[in-house]
Design a protein around this motif. Sequence first.
Motif, PDB file in Angstrom:
ATOM      1  N   TYR A 196      -3.268  82.794 104.903  1.00 14.38           N
ATOM      2  CA  TYR A 196      -3.372  84.252 104.843  1.00 14.38           C
ATOM      3  C   TYR A 196      -4.566  84.658 103.982  1.00 14.38           C
ATOM      4  O   TYR A 196      -5.041  83.887 103.146  1.00 14.38           O
ATOM      5  N   ILE A 197      -5.027  85.906 104.186  1.00 14.88           N
ATOM      6  CA  ILE A 197      -6.023  86.508 103.303  1.00 14.88           C
ATOM      7  C   ILE A 197      -5.452  87.812 102.753  1.00 14.88           C
ATOM      8  O   ILE A 197      -4.672  88.498 103.415  1.00 14.88           O
ATOM      9  N   PHE A 198      -5.851  88.139 101.531  1.00 19.24           N
ATOM     10  CA  PHE A 198      -5.375  89.336 100.843  1.00 19.24           C
ATOM     11  C   PHE A 198      -6.337  90.484 101.131  1.00 19.24           C
ATOM     12  O   PHE A 198      -7.548  90.364 100.938  1.00 19.24           O
ATOM     13  N   ILE A 199      -5.798  91.621 101.598  1.00 24.47           N
ATOM     14  CA  ILE A 199      -6.616  92.772 101.972  1.00 24.47           C
ATOM     15  C   ILE A 199      -6.194  94.009 101.168  1.00 24.47           C
ATOM     16  O   ILE A 199      -5.130  94.579 101.406  1.00 24.47           O
ATOM     17  N   PRO A 200      -6.998  94.445 100.180  1.00 26.71           N
ATOM     18  CA  PRO A 200      -6.792  95.770  99.576  1.00 26.71           C
ATOM     19  C   PRO A 200      -7.390  96.812 100.540  1.00 26.71           C
ATOM     20  O   PRO A 200      -8.600  96.880 100.708  1.00 26.71           O
ATOM     21  N   LYS A 201      -6.537  97.571 101.172  1.00 24.38           N
ATOM     22  CA  LYS A 201      -6.947  98.395 102.312  1.00 24.38           C
ATOM     23  C   LYS A 201      -7.208  99.844 101.916  1.00 24.38           C
ATOM     24  O   LYS A 201      -6.362 100.503 101.305  1.00 24.38           O
ATOM     25  N   LEU A 202      -8.366 100.354 102.292  1.00 24.41           N
ATOM     26  CA  LEU A 202      -8.747 101.734 101.987  1.00 24.41           C
ATOM     27  C   LEU A 202      -7.969 102.705 102.867  1.00 24.41           C
ATOM     28  O   LEU A 202      -7.968 102.585 104.094  1.00 24.41           O
ATOM     29  N   ARG A 203      -7.306 103.678 102.228  1.00 25.79           N
ATOM     30  CA  ARG A 203      -6.538 104.695 102.958  1.00 25.79           C
ATOM     31  C   ARG A 203      -7.143 106.090 102.816  1.00 25.79           C
ATOM     32  O   ARG A 203      -7.084 106.888 103.746  1.00 25.79           O
ATOM     33  N   ALA A 204      -7.708 106.384 101.651  1.00 31.69           N
ATOM     34  CA  ALA A 204      -8.307 107.702 101.428  1.00 31.69           C
ATOM     35  C   ALA A 204      -9.303 107.593 100.281  1.00 31.69           C
ATOM     36  O   ALA A 204      -9.192 106.722  99.413  1.00 31.69           O
ATOM     37  N   ILE A 205     -10.278 108.481 100.287  1.00 30.79           N
ATOM     38  CA  ILE A 205     -11.237 108.569  99.195  1.00 30.79           C
ATOM     39  C   ILE A 205     -11.495 110.037  98.906  1.00 30.79           C
ATOM     40  O   ILE A 205     -11.661 110.848  99.818  1.00 30.79           O
ATOM     41  N   CYS A 206     -11.498 110.377  97.617  1.00 28.39           N
ATOM     42  CA  CYS A 206     -11.671 111.775  97.198  1.00 28.39           C
ATOM     43  C   CYS A 206     -12.814 111.862  96.195  1.00 28.39           C
ATOM     44  O   CYS A 206     -12.845 111.120  95.204  1.00 28.39           O
ATOM     45  N   LEU A 207     -13.750 112.767  96.444  1.00 27.66           N
ATOM     46  CA  LEU A 207     -14.843 113.018  95.511  1.00 27.66           C
ATOM     47  C   LEU A 207     -14.320 113.859  94.354  1.00 27.66           C
ATOM     48  O   LEU A 207     -13.790 114.954  94.563  1.00 27.66           O
ATOM     49  N   LEU A 208     -14.477 113.358  93.121  1.00 24.19           N
ATOM     50  CA  LEU A 208     -14.021 114.092  91.936  1.00 24.19           C
ATOM     51  C   LEU A 208     -15.141 114.906  91.316  1.00 24.19           C
ATOM     52  O   LEU A 208     -14.968 116.069  91.006  1.00 24.19           O
ATOM     53  N   HIS A 209     -16.295 114.299  91.092  1.00 24.26           N
ATOM     54  CA  HIS A 209     -17.458 115.076  90.657  1.00 24.26           C
ATOM     55  C   HIS A 209     -18.724 114.246  90.789  1.00 24.26           C
ATOM     56  O   HIS A 209     -18.697 113.042  90.990  1.00 24.26           O
ATOM     57  N   ARG A 210     -19.873 114.944  90.658  1.00 24.31           N
ATOM     58  CA  ARG A 210     -21.185 114.342  90.898  1.00 24.31           C
ATOM     59  C   ARG A 210     -22.019 114.233  89.619  1.00 24.31           C
ATOM     60  O   ARG A 210     -23.226 114.054  89.688  1.00 24.31           O
TER      61      ARG A 210
END
Length: 301
Positions: A196-210
């Motif tokens: 098996y391989i371990f997958i940290p899977k991206l579900r959402a991304i939110c911009l907090l500030h620039r």
Amino acid sequence: MILIYAEPEQVGDIEEVVLNLQGYLLNATLPPIRQHNLPRNHNRLIDLKQSVTLTGLGSEQFHAGVRGVGAMYHAFKMYLGSRGSHIRTWAPGCDAGESLTLAFSNRILTPAKNAEGKREFSLENMVDPFNILRPLLCSEVHTLENHVEYWNRTLHRRNNIESSPFERYKPEFFNLSNMVEVQVSFQAIRVARHDYIFIPKLRAICLLHRTAEGVYTHHLLSFLQPMLMYASPTNDYNIAAIEAIARGPVSPMKKVKRKVGYGCSDDDGSEEDVSSPTAMKHLHLDDVDNSHNQVMRVSST
């Protein structure tokens, strides 16, 4: 094999474990699809991903997040090892300054033969608005499993009360050095009979500030415009921030109260649960037959 929340006598739908982590955007491959994103061999379209790499610039809070992801990996490792299987080694990365980094990704497509019964999503709005990818698809689909949500936090003051609403955002507006929060889940994917391989899977991304984006830009311009060195650090926030980063670790963390997904269902077709999960203290692993998927249960105590 997925990681889910579970109570000893759970009734109804199961809930996948989704964790939040904040950091600075060090690297990213995000939609929309451009011509140069396509593999030369169009039979490998299945390899297309949306991915991000975060750094905490040495922040202890980010290191705590790294340890949390590591704990998830070791939970899978122990679970699979007890059943005679093996999971390949996973470890966090490092940036040029030797600060720890974490990478999260999600494939854009799923083989149609593996998508039976899964809800399909349109590629038109976010992923493929220029119709570059869709004409090439033969046996691939974009499902809920591939769906990544993109959000932006906008600060407003109403009646002298500061609130933090969230709004849908286009992925092309994210830039390196932005401070973001990602929501991720964890899976172990079988690549061989007992491997098996371990997958940290991206579900959402939110911009907090620039804020750091301005620091980053100013820092680059300082090499081209020596006169900037005469600006007063006490009056220039960007220069002061650069000097602070140079002096030592800077924490990018801020506590943000939110629901998972940052908002309720709307016309984009998302049906993900937006309720906040209960804090966990112990992991309880068990085998569950759920639509032919192996499931690792997590119970809060």
